[in-house]
Scaffold this motif. Structure first.
Motif, PDB file in Angstrom:
ATOM      1  N   ALA A   1       0.755  -1.440  -0.098  1.00  0.00           N
ATOM      2  CA  ALA A   1      -0.046  -0.025  -0.110  1.00  0.00           C
ATOM      3  C   ALA A   1       0.959   1.213   0.036  1.00  0.00           C
ATOM      4  CB  ALA A   1      -0.954  -0.026   1.060  1.00  0.00           C
ATOM      5  N   PHE A   2       0.358   2.289  -0.822  1.00  0.00           N
ATOM      6  CA  PHE A   2       1.210   3.411  -0.540  1.00  0.00           C
ATOM      7  C   PHE A   2       0.394   4.792   0.009  1.00  0.00           C
ATOM      8  CE2 PHE A   2       2.504   1.067  -4.567  1.00  0.00           C
ATOM      9  CZ  PHE A   2       3.524   1.014  -4.307  1.00  0.00           C
ATOM     10  N   LEU A   3       0.913   5.343   0.892  1.00  0.00           N
ATOM     11  CA  LEU A   3       0.383   6.385   1.688  1.00  0.00           C
ATOM     12  C   LEU A   3       1.540   7.750   1.663  1.00  0.00           C
ATOM     13  CD1 LEU A   3      -1.693   7.686   3.499  1.00  0.00           C
ATOM     14  CD2 LEU A   3      -0.481   6.921   5.255  1.00  0.00           C
ATOM     15  N   ASP A   4       0.868   8.677   0.658  1.00  0.00           N
ATOM     16  CA  ASP A   4       1.660   9.860   0.688  1.00  0.00           C
ATOM     17  C   ASP A   4       1.879  10.540   1.946  1.00  0.00           C
ATOM     18  OD1 ASP A   4       2.313   9.323  -2.128  1.00  0.00           O
ATOM     19  OD2 ASP A   4       0.928  10.984  -2.836  1.00  0.00           O
ATOM     20  N   SER A   5       2.778  11.252   2.311  1.00  0.00           N
ATOM     21  CA  SER A   5       2.982  11.939   3.626  1.00  0.00           C
ATOM     22  C   SER A   5       2.186  12.835   4.157  1.00  0.00           C
ATOM     23  CB  SER A   5       4.523  12.114   3.800  1.00  0.00           C
ATOM     24  OG  SER A   5       4.976  13.242   2.852  1.00  0.00           O
ATOM     25  N   ASP A   6       1.470  13.517   3.276  1.00  0.00           N
ATOM     26  CA  ASP A   6       0.605  14.627   3.422  1.00  0.00           C
ATOM     27  C   ASP A   6      -0.989  13.922   3.380  1.00  0.00           C
ATOM     28  OD1 ASP A   6       0.930  14.280   0.627  1.00  0.00           O
ATOM     29  OD2 ASP A   6       1.267  16.242   0.356  1.00  0.00           O
ATOM     30  N   ASP A   7      -1.146  12.829   3.346  1.00  0.00           N
ATOM     31  CA  ASP A   7      -2.602  12.071   3.150  1.00  0.00           C
ATOM     32  C   ASP A   7      -2.795  11.360   4.312  1.00  0.00           C
ATOM     33  OD1 ASP A   7      -2.821  13.056   0.603  1.00  0.00           O
ATOM     34  OD2 ASP A   7      -2.229  11.297  -0.360  1.00  0.00           O
ATOM     35  N   GLU A   8      -4.003  10.869   4.496  1.00  0.00           N
ATOM     36  CA  GLU A   8      -4.462   9.936   5.864  1.00  0.00           C
ATOM     37  C   GLU A   8      -5.206   8.769   5.172  1.00  0.00           C
ATOM     38  OE1 GLU A   8      -5.870  12.787   8.875  1.00  0.00           O
ATOM     39  OE2 GLU A   8      -4.945  14.324   7.844  1.00  0.00           O
ATOM     40  N   TRP A   9      -5.505   7.846   6.066  1.00  0.00           N
ATOM     41  CA  TRP A   9      -6.438   6.900   5.912  1.00  0.00           C
ATOM     42  C   TRP A   9      -7.252   6.918   7.118  1.00  0.00           C
ATOM     43  CZ3 TRP A   9      -2.293   2.442   5.019  1.00  0.00           C
ATOM     44  CH2 TRP A   9      -1.760   2.704   3.830  1.00  0.00           C
ATOM     45  N   PHE A  10      -8.537   6.334   6.787  1.00  0.00           N
ATOM     46  CA  PHE A  10      -9.527   5.907   7.815  1.00  0.00           C
ATOM     47  C   PHE A  10      -9.292   4.712   8.320  1.00  0.00           C
ATOM     48  CE2 PHE A  10     -11.715   8.973   5.367  1.00  0.00           C
ATOM     49  CZ  PHE A  10     -12.356  10.024   6.266  1.00  0.00           C
ATOM     50  N   PRO A  11      -9.482   4.085   9.595  1.00  0.00           N
ATOM     51  CA  PRO A  11      -9.136   2.975  10.284  1.00  0.00           C
ATOM     52  C   PRO A  11      -9.491   1.614   9.302  1.00  0.00           C
ATOM     53  CG  PRO A  11     -10.065   4.508  11.852  1.00  0.00           C
ATOM     54  CD  PRO A  11     -10.277   5.095  10.607  1.00  0.00           C
ATOM     55  N   LYS A  12     -10.334   1.608   8.918  1.00  0.00           N
ATOM     56  CA  LYS A  12     -10.759   0.181   8.144  1.00  0.00           C
ATOM     57  C   LYS A  12     -10.285   0.125   6.748  1.00  0.00           C
ATOM     58  CE  LYS A  12     -14.918  -0.766  10.917  1.00  0.00           C
ATOM     59  NZ  LYS A  12     -16.373  -1.079  10.773  1.00  0.00           N
ATOM     60  N   LYS A  13      -9.331   1.073   6.190  1.00  0.00           N
ATOM     61  CA  LYS A  13      -8.821   1.092   4.887  1.00  0.00           C
ATOM     62  C   LYS A  13      -8.430  -0.263   4.451  1.00  0.00           C
ATOM     63  CE  LYS A  13      -6.005   2.402   1.239  1.00  0.00           C
ATOM     64  NZ  LYS A  13      -4.880   1.807   0.723  1.00  0.00           N
ATOM     65  N   ILE A  14      -7.163  -0.631   4.952  1.00  0.00           N
ATOM     66  CA  ILE A  14      -6.705  -2.008   4.793  1.00  0.00           C
ATOM     67  C   ILE A  14      -7.476  -2.911   4.878  1.00  0.00           C
ATOM     68  CG2 ILE A  14      -4.772  -3.314   5.170  1.00  0.00           C
ATOM     69  CD1 ILE A  14      -3.807  -0.811   3.739  1.00  0.00           C
ATOM     70  N   SER A  15      -8.180  -3.056   5.910  1.00  0.00           N
ATOM     71  CA  SER A  15      -9.089  -4.226   6.369  1.00  0.00           C
ATOM     72  C   SER A  15     -10.106  -4.434   5.266  1.00  0.00           C
ATOM     73  CB  SER A  15      -9.516  -3.917   7.695  1.00  0.00           C
ATOM     74  OG  SER A  15     -10.502  -5.188   7.906  1.00  0.00           O
ATOM     75  N   CYS A  16     -10.773  -3.614   4.700  1.00  0.00           N
ATOM     76  CA  CYS A  16     -11.788  -3.704   3.890  1.00  0.00           C
ATOM     77  C   CYS A  16     -11.034  -4.077   2.265  1.00  0.00           C
ATOM     78  CB  CYS A  16     -12.272  -2.311   3.323  1.00  0.00           C
ATOM     79  SG  CYS A  16     -13.543  -1.773   4.662  1.00  0.00           S
ATOM     80  N   GLN A  17      -9.755  -3.558   2.184  1.00  0.00           N
ATOM     81  CA  GLN A  17      -9.101  -4.100   0.782  1.00  0.00           C
ATOM     82  C   GLN A  17      -8.701  -5.530   0.863  1.00  0.00           C
ATOM     83  OE1 GLN A  17      -6.515  -0.381   1.045  1.00  0.00           O
ATOM     84  NE2 GLN A  17      -7.092  -0.202  -1.036  1.00  0.00           N
ATOM     85  N   MET A  18      -8.195  -5.731   2.275  1.00  0.00           N
ATOM     86  CA  MET A  18      -7.824  -7.383   2.154  1.00  0.00           C
ATOM     87  C   MET A  18      -8.946  -8.245   2.241  1.00  0.00           C
ATOM     88  SD  MET A  18      -4.479  -7.360   2.295  1.00  0.00           S
ATOM     89  CE  MET A  18      -4.444  -9.098   2.990  1.00  0.00           C
ATOM     90  N   ASN A  19     -10.074  -7.978   2.640  1.00  0.00           N
ATOM     91  CA  ASN A  19     -11.176  -8.692   2.537  1.00  0.00           C
ATOM     92  C   ASN A  19     -11.745  -8.962   1.151  1.00  0.00           C
ATOM     93  OD1 ASN A  19     -11.447  -8.884   5.300  1.00  0.00           O
ATOM     94  ND2 ASN A  19     -13.119  -7.105   5.671  1.00  0.00           N
ATOM     95  N   ILE A  20     -11.427  -7.793   0.379  1.00  0.00           N
ATOM     96  CA  ILE A  20     -11.804  -8.220  -1.113  1.00  0.00           C
ATOM     97  C   ILE A  20     -10.751  -9.155  -1.678  1.00  0.00           C
ATOM     98  CG2 ILE A  20     -11.862  -6.956  -3.260  1.00  0.00           C
ATOM     99  CD1 ILE A  20     -13.944  -6.393  -1.661  1.00  0.00           C
ATOM    100  N   PHE A  21      -9.527  -9.047  -1.372  1.00  0.00           N
ATOM    101  CA  PHE A  21      -8.127  -9.677  -2.015  1.00  0.00           C
ATOM    102  C   PHE A  21      -8.570 -11.311  -1.630  1.00  0.00           C
ATOM    103  CE2 PHE A  21      -5.321  -6.434  -2.698  1.00  0.00           C
ATOM    104  CZ  PHE A  21      -4.943  -6.764  -4.095  1.00  0.00           C
ATOM    105  N   GLN A  22      -9.219 -11.457  -0.413  1.00  0.00           N
ATOM    106  CA  GLN A  22      -9.523 -12.948   0.129  1.00  0.00           C
ATOM    107  C   GLN A  22     -10.643 -13.562  -0.614  1.00  0.00           C
ATOM    108  OE1 GLN A  22      -9.975 -12.502   4.261  1.00  0.00           O
ATOM    109  NE2 GLN A  22      -7.791 -11.729   4.508  1.00  0.00           N
ATOM    110  N   LYS A  23     -11.585 -12.731  -1.261  1.00  0.00           N
ATOM    111  CA  LYS A  23     -12.680 -12.937  -2.034  1.00  0.00           C
ATOM    112  C   LYS A  23     -12.449 -13.315  -3.456  1.00  0.00           C
ATOM    113  CE  LYS A  23     -15.855 -10.891   1.472  1.00  0.00           C
ATOM    114  NZ  LYS A  23     -16.740 -10.097   1.441  1.00  0.00           N
ATOM    115  N   GLU A  24     -11.436 -12.577  -4.137  1.00  0.00           N
ATOM    116  CA  GLU A  24     -11.347 -12.548  -5.361  1.00  0.00           C
ATOM    117  C   GLU A  24     -10.524 -13.478  -5.838  1.00  0.00           C
ATOM    118  OE1 GLU A  24     -12.548 -10.492  -7.884  1.00  0.00           O
ATOM    119  OE2 GLU A  24     -14.145  -9.912  -6.356  1.00  0.00           O
ATOM    120  N   ASP A  25     -10.538 -13.729  -7.291  1.00  0.00           N
ATOM    121  CA  ASP A  25      -9.331 -14.791  -7.881  1.00  0.00           C
ATOM    122  C   ASP A  25      -8.060 -14.110  -8.169  1.00  0.00           C
ATOM    123  OD1 ASP A  25      -9.627 -13.151 -10.128  1.00  0.00           O
ATOM    124  OD2 ASP A  25     -11.627 -14.144 -10.852  1.00  0.00           O
TER     125      ASP A  25
END
Length: 316
Positions: A87-111
């Motif tokens: 994952a890339f995060l520019d040093s002047d940006d921010e994430w919400f707490p569930k960002k990575i979790s939601c994305q990993m859930n998709i990867f676990q379901k996809e081909d």
């Protein structure tokens, strides 16, 4: 030591005042199996002092002796990463707490064809939401869409590391649009999945690379050159690139060069009214062109605000 599942690459250059919010947004993630790689691209401020203030074993701090550019900093992070996903995060940006979790859930379901999961995001200026990045949920070809225009922000993506082995690393000759170039190359081989949820904050501020018109013009010219063979078979897309370069040139005061690119866009695809309109406006010089484009943006902004009010009134 077991390798983390996700490597988070934060490139930074003289952003010590923004960096703590970015770091904290990673520490706040509900998904915990990660490492954070902060690549200091030759900063001359107190970036090292800021990073050393965090007593977190999962943070790795790498310093470039000289400022090599954003692409080089990201590439260093990729090379040093131990995770299966990046994952890339520019040093002047921010994430919400569930960002990575939601994305990993998709990867676990996809081909296995899924290489990138993107989220939506808020564009922020002066602590005010300017816009929400729209996400193209129903696309038949992400490659075609990326050839036309960039449709995501770097801080929005989670990428399988194997994608970089197939598509290569970031182009270090690009001073802008380097992320767009990367997504074009990855989309040629892998599927993109988009989440509607806005899970990132993309912060706009003075001195930001993405707002440097001349660098953006040069980068767009390089994109046009790199993908010329693919674009020539797609007349409207090809003309769109000429139009964008022409418009940016005119907005930067390079009216004569801008007019040349606008005319090329018309020659390639003479069925788009705005190409002719911009070419006509350019005949009256830079101040008039800039004034008209700014007025157009103002009218569009006001129209969107009015539509939102009408929708809210209708539903309430």
């Amino acid at each position: 030591m077991l390798s983390p599942k996700v490597s988070i690459v934060i490139p930074t250059y003289n952003r010590a005042n923004f960096l703590p919010k970015a770091i904290q947004s990673v520490l706040n993630q509900t998904y915990r199996d990660w490492e954070m790689i902060i690549v200091d691209d030759g900063s001359t401020d107190n970036t090292e002092e800021v990073v050393n203030g965090y007593k977190e074993s999962r943070i790795r701090y790498i310093v470039h002796k000289y400022n090599l550019g954003l692409s080089a900093a990201r590439n260093t992070g990729i090379k040093k990463s131990r995770g299966e996903y990046i994952a890339f995060l520019d040093s002047d940006d921010e994430w919400f707490p569930k960002k990575i979790s939601c994305q990993m859930n998709i990867f676990q379901k996809e081909d296995s064809k899924c290489g990138v999961v993107c989220t939506g995001g808020y564009k922020i200026r002066d602590n005010q939401i300017m816009s929400i990045k729209s996400v193209p949920i129903n696309l038949n070809s992400f490659y075609e869409k990326f050839l036309f225009e960039n449709i995501t922000w770097t801080s929005n993506v989670l990428v399988k590391k194997e994608c970089f082995k197939k598509a290569g690393l970031f182009d270090e000759n690009l001073e802008s649009c380097e992320d767009w170039d990367m997504w074009i190359r990855i989309a040629k081989y892998y599927k993109f999945i988009f989440l509607e949820m806005p899970l990132t904050k993309y912060v706009i501020h003075s001195g930001q690379l993405s707002e440097n018109l001349l660098k953006k013009i040069n980068a767009r010219k390089r994109i046009l050159f790199k993908y010329q063979d693919e674009l020539k078979n797609r007349k409207f897309v090809y003309s769109h690139h000429y139009y964008k370069i022409g418009n940016l040139c005119c907005l930067s005061g390079k009216i004569r060069e801008g007019r040349k690119y606008l005319f090329k866009g018309i020659l390639v695809y003479p069925f788009c009214l705005k190409y002719f309109l911009c070419l006509l406006l350019s005949l009256f010089g830079f101040p008039f062109y800039s004034f008209c484009i700014e007025k157009k943006r103002f009218i569009i902004k006001k129209s969107k605000a009015l539509m939102n009010r009408l929708l809210n009134f209708t539903y309430n």
